[in-house]
Design a protein around this motif. Sequence first.
Motif, PDB file in Angstrom:
ATOM      1  N   LEU A 161      35.861  -0.941 -63.261  1.00 53.34           N
ATOM      2  CA  LEU A 161      35.138  -2.082 -63.837  1.00 53.34           C
ATOM      3  C   LEU A 161      34.156  -1.609 -64.895  1.00 53.34           C
ATOM      4  CD1 LEU A 161      34.447  -5.095 -63.845  1.00 53.34           C
ATOM      5  CD2 LEU A 161      32.791  -4.646 -62.012  1.00 53.34           C
ATOM      6  N   LEU A 162      33.522  -0.487 -64.657  1.00 55.14           N
ATOM      7  CA  LEU A 162      32.584   0.076 -65.620  1.00 55.14           C
ATOM      8  C   LEU A 162      33.288   0.379 -66.938  1.00 55.14           C
ATOM      9  CD1 LEU A 162      29.605   1.002 -65.842  1.00 55.14           C
ATOM     10  CD2 LEU A 162      30.349   3.264 -65.122  1.00 55.14           C
ATOM     11  N   LEU A 163      34.482   0.935 -66.856  1.00 57.53           N
ATOM     12  CA  LEU A 163      35.263   1.240 -68.055  1.00 57.53           C
ATOM     13  C   LEU A 163      35.714  -0.038 -68.761  1.00 57.53           C
ATOM     14  CD1 LEU A 163      37.476   4.187 -66.749  1.00 57.53           C
ATOM     15  CD2 LEU A 163      35.607   4.332 -68.395  1.00 57.53           C
ATOM     16  N   GLU A 164      36.146  -1.020 -67.986  1.00 59.40           N
ATOM     17  CA  GLU A 164      36.651  -2.270 -68.556  1.00 59.40           C
ATOM     18  C   GLU A 164      35.563  -3.059 -69.287  1.00 59.40           C
ATOM     19  OE1 GLU A 164      38.368  -4.299 -65.273  1.00 59.40           O
ATOM     20  OE2 GLU A 164      40.148  -3.015 -65.178  1.00 59.40           O
ATOM     21  N   THR A 165      34.355  -3.047 -68.752  1.00 58.24           N
ATOM     22  CA  THR A 165      33.273  -3.812 -69.379  1.00 58.24           C
ATOM     23  C   THR A 165      32.690  -3.088 -70.594  1.00 58.24           C
ATOM     24  OG1 THR A 165      31.639  -2.797 -67.902  1.00 58.24           O
ATOM     25  CG2 THR A 165      32.623  -4.882 -67.199  1.00 58.24           C
ATOM     26  N   GLY A 166      32.828  -1.767 -70.629  1.00 58.80           N
ATOM     27  CA  GLY A 166      32.277  -1.002 -71.742  1.00 58.80           C
ATOM     28  C   GLY A 166      30.788  -0.733 -71.601  1.00 58.80           C
ATOM     29  N   TYR A 167      30.203  -1.116 -70.460  1.00 59.43           N
ATOM     30  CA  TYR A 167      28.787  -0.862 -70.216  1.00 59.43           C
ATOM     31  C   TYR A 167      28.555   0.617 -69.912  1.00 59.43           C
ATOM     32  CZ  TYR A 167      27.889  -5.913 -69.780  1.00 59.43           C
ATOM     33  OH  TYR A 167      27.758  -7.252 -70.006  1.00 59.43           O
ATOM     34  N   MET A 168      27.341   1.084 -70.195  1.00 58.32           N
ATOM     35  CA  MET A 168      26.960   2.437 -69.817  1.00 58.32           C
ATOM     36  C   MET A 168      26.477   2.479 -68.369  1.00 58.32           C
ATOM     37  SD  MET A 168      27.618   4.347 -72.346  1.00 58.32           S
ATOM     38  CE  MET A 168      26.745   5.859 -71.983  1.00 58.32           C
ATOM     39  N   ALA A 169      26.140   1.316 -67.817  1.00 57.88           N
ATOM     40  CA  ALA A 169      25.696   1.227 -66.428  1.00 57.88           C
ATOM     41  C   ALA A 169      25.928  -0.188 -65.906  1.00 57.88           C
ATOM     42  CB  ALA A 169      24.222   1.601 -66.307  1.00 57.88           C
ATOM     43  N   LEU A 170      26.174  -0.294 -64.624  1.00 57.91           N
ATOM     44  CA  LEU A 170      26.361  -1.588 -63.976  1.00 57.91           C
ATOM     45  C   LEU A 170      25.349  -1.745 -62.839  1.00 57.91           C
ATOM     46  CD1 LEU A 170      30.242  -2.017 -63.591  1.00 57.91           C
ATOM     47  CD2 LEU A 170      28.723  -3.385 -65.020  1.00 57.91           C
ATOM     48  N   PRO A 171      24.825  -2.952 -62.658  1.00 54.74           N
ATOM     49  CA  PRO A 171      23.933  -3.190 -61.520  1.00 54.74           C
ATOM     50  C   PRO A 171      24.694  -3.046 -60.203  1.00 54.74           C
ATOM     51  CG  PRO A 171      23.733  -4.928 -63.176  1.00 54.74           C
ATOM     52  CD  PRO A 171      24.943  -4.140 -63.517  1.00 54.74           C
ATOM     53  N   VAL A 172      24.013  -2.550 -59.187  1.00 62.22           N
ATOM     54  CA  VAL A 172      24.577  -2.431 -57.845  1.00 62.22           C
ATOM     55  C   VAL A 172      23.760  -3.320 -56.919  1.00 62.22           C
ATOM     56  CG1 VAL A 172      25.159  -0.890 -55.946  1.00 62.22           C
ATOM     57  CG2 VAL A 172      25.280  -0.045 -58.302  1.00 62.22           C
ATOM     58  N   VAL A 173      24.430  -4.169 -56.156  1.00 56.31           N
ATOM     59  CA  VAL A 173      23.727  -5.110 -55.277  1.00 56.31           C
ATOM     60  C   VAL A 173      24.131  -4.892 -53.830  1.00 56.31           C
ATOM     61  CG1 VAL A 173      23.562  -6.832 -57.110  1.00 56.31           C
ATOM     62  CG2 VAL A 173      25.486  -6.922 -55.515  1.00 56.31           C
ATOM     63  N   ASP A 174      23.242  -5.320 -52.916  1.00 53.17           N
ATOM     64  CA  ASP A 174      23.533  -5.202 -51.489  1.00 53.17           C
ATOM     65  C   ASP A 174      24.219  -6.459 -50.979  1.00 53.17           C
ATOM     66  OD1 ASP A 174      21.540  -7.113 -51.321  1.00 53.17           O
ATOM     67  OD2 ASP A 174      20.048  -5.768 -50.455  1.00 53.17           O
ATOM     68  N   THR A 175      24.323  -6.601 -49.677  1.00 52.07           N
ATOM     69  CA  THR A 175      25.029  -7.740 -49.093  1.00 52.07           C
ATOM     70  C   THR A 175      24.331  -9.067 -49.384  1.00 52.07           C
ATOM     71  OG1 THR A 175      23.862  -7.303 -47.007  1.00 52.07           O
ATOM     72  CG2 THR A 175      26.082  -6.392 -47.250  1.00 52.07           C
ATOM     73  N   ASP A 176      23.034  -9.018 -49.714  1.00 53.59           N
ATOM     74  CA  ASP A 176      22.282 -10.228 -50.057  1.00 53.59           C
ATOM     75  C   ASP A 176      22.244 -10.481 -51.563  1.00 53.59           C
ATOM     76  OD1 ASP A 176      21.630 -10.734 -47.377  1.00 53.59           O
ATOM     77  OD2 ASP A 176      19.959  -9.330 -47.483  1.00 53.59           O
ATOM     78  N   ASP A 177      23.045  -9.682 -52.299  1.00 52.93           N
ATOM     79  CA  ASP A 177      23.106  -9.764 -53.765  1.00 52.93           C
ATOM     80  C   ASP A 177      21.790  -9.364 -54.429  1.00 52.93           C
ATOM     81  OD1 ASP A 177      25.755 -10.521 -53.820  1.00 52.93           O
ATOM     82  OD2 ASP A 177      25.322 -12.665 -53.810  1.00 52.93           O
ATOM     83  N   SER A 178      20.961  -8.611 -53.715  1.00 46.63           N
ATOM     84  CA  SER A 178      19.725  -8.097 -54.304  1.00 46.63           C
ATOM     85  C   SER A 178      20.006  -6.759 -54.997  1.00 46.63           C
ATOM     86  CB  SER A 178      18.661  -7.886 -53.223  1.00 46.63           C
ATOM     87  OG  SER A 178      18.326  -9.110 -52.620  1.00 46.63           O
ATOM     88  N   LEU A 179      19.347  -6.513 -56.109  1.00 52.45           N
ATOM     89  CA  LEU A 179      19.554  -5.305 -56.881  1.00 52.45           C
ATOM     90  C   LEU A 179      18.997  -4.083 -56.146  1.00 52.45           C
ATOM     91  CD1 LEU A 179      20.512  -4.242 -59.705  1.00 52.45           C
ATOM     92  CD2 LEU A 179      18.155  -4.589 -60.480  1.00 52.45           C
ATOM     93  N   VAL A 180      19.851  -3.052 -55.956  1.00 52.32           N
ATOM     94  CA  VAL A 180      19.411  -1.854 -55.228  1.00 52.32           C
ATOM     95  C   VAL A 180      19.617  -0.573 -56.038  1.00 52.32           C
ATOM     96  CG1 VAL A 180      19.707  -2.810 -52.924  1.00 52.32           C
ATOM     97  CG2 VAL A 180      21.654  -1.692 -54.040  1.00 52.32           C
ATOM     98  N   GLY A 181      20.315  -0.671 -57.181  1.00 60.37           N
ATOM     99  CA  GLY A 181      20.572   0.528 -57.976  1.00 60.37           C
ATOM    100  C   GLY A 181      21.436   0.215 -59.181  1.00 60.37           C
ATOM    101  N   VAL A 182      21.805   1.261 -59.906  1.00 59.82           N
ATOM    102  CA  VAL A 182      22.717   1.119 -61.036  1.00 59.82           C
ATOM    103  C   VAL A 182      23.773   2.215 -60.946  1.00 59.82           C
ATOM    104  CG1 VAL A 182      21.119  -0.016 -62.609  1.00 59.82           C
ATOM    105  CG2 VAL A 182      21.163   2.464 -62.490  1.00 59.82           C
ATOM    106  N   LEU A 183      24.994   1.867 -61.301  1.00 56.85           N
ATOM    107  CA  LEU A 183      26.078   2.821 -61.375  1.00 56.85           C
ATOM    108  C   LEU A 183      26.214   3.252 -62.817  1.00 56.85           C
ATOM    109  CD1 LEU A 183      28.516   4.240 -60.023  1.00 56.85           C
ATOM    110  CD2 LEU A 183      29.885   2.250 -60.656  1.00 56.85           C
ATOM    111  N   THR A 184      25.961   4.522 -63.090  1.00 58.21           N
ATOM    112  CA  THR A 184      25.950   4.998 -64.472  1.00 58.21           C
ATOM    113  C   THR A 184      27.286   5.553 -64.895  1.00 58.21           C
ATOM    114  OG1 THR A 184      25.157   7.184 -63.798  1.00 58.21           O
ATOM    115  CG2 THR A 184      23.503   5.549 -64.332  1.00 58.21           C
ATOM    116  N   TYR A 185      27.505   5.531 -66.216  1.00 52.55           N
ATOM    117  CA  TYR A 185      28.758   6.011 -66.784  1.00 52.55           C
ATOM    118  C   TYR A 185      28.904   7.506 -66.573  1.00 52.55           C
ATOM    119  CZ  TYR A 185      32.466   6.852 -70.175  1.00 52.55           C
ATOM    120  OH  TYR A 185      33.641   7.216 -70.771  1.00 52.55           O
TER     121      TYR A 185
END
Length: 209
Positions: free
Chosen positions: A185-209
């Motif tokens: 998904l990171l490659l498909e979107t072309g982003y350098m990073a994607l938000p990472v969320v927990d089961t409550d959809d709260s932001l907990v980190g970023v997945l970097t390229y």
Amino acid sequence: EEILARCEKQYRAIAFRLLRKDLALEVFERLDPVYQQEVLQGLREPVVREILENMEADDRARLFDEMPPEIAKGLLEGLSLKERRLTSLLLGYPENSVGRVMSPEFVDLKVTMTVKEAISRVRTSGREVEAIYSLPVIHENGTVADVLDLGDLVLADPQQKIGELISDETYFVKVDEDQEKASQLLLETGYMALPVVDTDDSLVGVLTY
């Protein structure tokens, strides 16, 4: 273990670190206790601790994940409280999940912020953040709205609202999602990073390229 036993003391820990994770534990357990102590001492040299302390939490967790648990535990205990907590957080997620490789330190922006306020936040909080070039944007309730490129933020009108700079498409990955699927998904979107969320959809980190 015979090769390690024949190594000079100062090289024994280096040679040990070159072993595969599954082989390293077996070799370590078969070593003479004297050699075991030398390996542990070599891995705890101040320079090694300094290198580990300065690594990004996700890179450090990946390194520890490749080590025998006994060795990783000893090195983990040698870290500062902050870095130990960050690393333990990542290692607590399932193997091969996004949580194991995400960056737990990030700078998030709110849709209601002005560009001026957002830049001030980046300057204040972004010095030790790995993925400073891609900034997750969240709604007032904490859910992810989008990702904003740092360059777009800097070039925008200072009085413009962050919500006006983002798109309607929202991309993020779950913390327990498979790493390979998330990377795709990171490659498909072309982003350098994607938000990472927990089961409550709260932001907990970023997945970097």
